[in-house]
Design an enzyme around this catalytic site. Sequence first.
Site, mmCIF file in Angstrom:
data_model
loop_
_atom_site.group_PDB
_atom_site.id
_atom_site.type_symbol
_atom_site.label_atom_id
_atom_site.label_comp_id
_atom_site.label_asym_id
_atom_site.label_seq_id
_atom_site.Cartn_x
_atom_site.Cartn_y
_atom_site.Cartn_z
ATOM 1 N N GLN A 290 20.569 3.813 35.492
ATOM 2 C CA GLN A 290 19.792 2.662 35.978
ATOM 3 C C GLN A 290 20.726 1.489 36.281
ATOM 4 O O GLN A 290 21.646 1.225 35.501
ATOM 5 C CB GLN A 290 18.764 2.252 34.921
ATOM 6 C CG GLN A 290 17.703 3.305 34.640
ATOM 7 C CD GLN A 290 16.606 3.357 35.694
ATOM 8 O OE1 GLN A 290 16.605 2.595 36.659
ATOM 9 N NE2 GLN A 290 15.680 4.284 35.525
ATOM 10 N N ASP A 394 9.411 10.381 34.745
ATOM 11 C CA ASP A 394 10.061 9.270 35.452
ATOM 12 C C ASP A 394 10.584 9.827 36.783
ATOM 13 O O ASP A 394 11.789 9.967 36.982
ATOM 14 C CB ASP A 394 11.212 8.721 34.590
ATOM 15 C CG ASP A 394 11.918 7.538 35.239
ATOM 16 O OD1 ASP A 394 11.415 7.019 36.257
ATOM 17 O OD2 ASP A 394 12.980 7.126 34.730
ATOM 18 N N CYS A 421 8.846 4.107 39.933
ATOM 19 C CA CYS A 421 9.492 3.087 40.777
ATOM 20 C C CYS A 421 8.737 2.926 42.088
ATOM 21 O O CYS A 421 9.176 2.205 42.970
ATOM 22 C CB CYS A 421 10.957 3.443 41.030
ATOM 23 S SG CYS A 421 11.165 5.089 41.718
HETATM 24 C C1 LIG Z 1 14.026 7.845 38.782
HETATM 25 S S1 LIG Z 1 15.248 8.969 38.227
HETATM 26 C C2 LIG Z 1 14.989 8.876 36.503
HETATM 27 C C3 LIG Z 1 16.142 9.293 35.651
HETATM 28 C C4 LIG Z 1 16.097 8.899 34.183
HETATM 29 N N1 LIG Z 1 14.798 9.060 33.596
HETATM 30 C C5 LIG Z 1 16.628 7.495 33.970
HETATM 31 O O1 LIG Z 1 15.853 6.582 33.654
HETATM 32 O O2 LIG Z 1 17.830 7.299 34.113
HETATM 33 C C6 LIG Z 1 14.547 10.474 38.733
HETATM 34 C C7 LIG Z 1 15.347 11.701 38.361
HETATM 35 O O3 LIG Z 1 14.599 12.850 38.768
HETATM 36 C C8 LIG Z 1 15.486 13.853 39.221
HETATM 37 N N2 LIG Z 1 14.641 14.776 40.042
HETATM 38 C C9 LIG Z 1 14.291 14.659 41.329
HETATM 39 N N3 LIG Z 1 13.432 15.641 41.667
HETATM 40 C C10 LIG Z 1 13.252 16.401 40.555
HETATM 41 C C11 LIG Z 1 12.454 17.547 40.268
HETATM 42 N N4 LIG Z 1 11.683 18.105 41.190
HETATM 43 N N5 LIG Z 1 12.483 18.037 39.033
HETATM 44 C C12 LIG Z 1 13.273 17.487 38.061
HETATM 45 N N6 LIG Z 1 14.040 16.398 38.279
HETATM 46 C C13 LIG Z 1 14.031 15.859 39.506
HETATM 47 C C14 LIG Z 1 16.547 13.061 39.946
HETATM 48 O O4 LIG Z 1 17.730 13.807 40.067
HETATM 49 C C15 LIG Z 1 16.712 11.830 39.030
HETATM 50 O O5 LIG Z 1 17.683 12.053 38.050
#
Ligand SMILES: C[S@@+](CC[C@H](N)C(=O)[O-])C[C@H]1O[C@@H](n2cnc3c(N)ncnc32)[C@H](O)[C@@H]1O
Length: 465
Positions: A290, A394, A421
């Site tokens: 973040q 998330d 977000c």
């Molecule tokens: C908004 S970030 C949140 C990361 C973490 N919770 C943080 O606060 O640092 C969303 C995360 O979802 C992962 N992501 C995207 N699509 C996904 C999917 N279909 N299944 C699992 N993870 C996924 C991305 O790589 C990213 O790390």
Amino acid sequence: MQEYKKGDCLTVTIEDLDTDGQGIGKAEGYTLFVKDALVGDTVKVKIMKAKKNYAFARLEEVITPSSYRVAPKCEHHRRCGGCQLQCLSYEAQLRFKEKKVRNNLVRIGGFKEADIDGIMQPIIGMEEPFHYRNKAQYPIGKDKHTGKPVAGFYAQRTHDIIPNTDCALGVKENKEILERILSWMEVCKIPPYDEVNGEGLVRHVLIRKGFVSGELMVCLVINGGDLPAADRLIESLKEVSGMKSISISINREKTNVIMGTTIRTLWGSDTIEDTLGGIKFRISPLSFYQVNPVQTEKLYAKAVEFAGLTGKESVWDLYCGIGTISLFMAKNAGKVYGVEIIPEAIEDAKGNAERNGFTNTEFFVGKAEEVLPQFYERASREEDMLHPDVIVVDPPRKGCDVQCLDTMIKMRPERIVYVSCDSATLARDLKILCEGGYELKKAVCVDMFGMTGHVETVVLMSKAK
Ligand SMILES: C[S@@+](CC[C@H](N)C(=O)[O-])C[C@H]1O[C@@H](n2cnc3c(N)ncnc32)[C@H](O)[C@@H]1O
């Protein structure tokens, strides 16, 4: 209703802001979207693109300024795409963001205004809404007039670089680091990358800072396998207080993607360290982390509070990145399972758990919409269904996949904590969860991105009685 055409000039009073922070005004029922105009402004505008019922117009002059208008901190704010709301007082920015989330919950989620009034907590704003970003990615190019290398930001919707080494959202060290890199490029005749013909070497500079550790990371994204005169650059950058890691990222593709996949450390450590909520995280140039650590702690603290943990619960953290939320939960839960699509992030998550002494976490690589149903099916078949007490999600801006939401509903956790977000996809997904037997209990917005139109929201859903 009068219709307007491209090039028409008119005077309007701005009545609202759209979800991107553009001003909305009406001229005899005809709607005008005006970038950089604020609620309460009376402005002179020129129509740039006209449709039957609405048009996009350019702000030509503020005739009477809104009472929410403040002097911008950065002279480039109108041309640069980064800060859409810099002329709006911070207090008004917070009101705008809260209203945007509420509107989406009502319009898309189908919730009643009165119900939202009952569950929505006041937005958590920043104490210092500038200089909050721990990460900056500056494109490098050539000055049109002098031919010298420049670092800056792309002008909105273009790839023209506006030279600026001192962005008001970044840390103060960015300027010194960029000036050292530009001076090295000039002295050692290192060519900036040219997007048009694909020639030149230095494409971008990534700078990261650990706010608690004070550690700095610099990564030069280059269109080549080697960095000439690297020793001279290292000598110069080492002098910056806090410098911990200097690396290159190799990206030879003709693409808008900034980072290449190969990273080579030139000096110092491969990673820097930072601390969130007392937990230490290692961050590499490619890690998702973040960008606003001060507000991130507040966001995660809300997620933990909404999860209502007593120390015994089984928690799933879907879309877990490098396991930040997972470890915040693990401090207060029996067991935490994290799921993330990027294998390197899961490696980081496992390492972060181990270094911090957590023994109650398990991480899986894969899509949440595949890992969760597979786990659910296997567990139901073997009749040892480990009942999740809480599921935290998330997801990225596009929200959760329907398959993932359906499985969450089938697993019937007591509570679902949704960190989002993008409040439009949040509202869409909450509607599905409500149809699946969940109730909206609490919601709060956390401002992680001052001066921009973005906001994070944390929501608690509980199993309907
Ligand atoms: C908004 S970030 C949140 C990361 C973490 N919770 C943080 O606060 O640092 C969303 C995360 O979802 C992962 N992501 C995207 N699509 C996904 C999917 N279909 N299944 C699992 N993870 C996924 C991305 O790589 C990213 O790390």
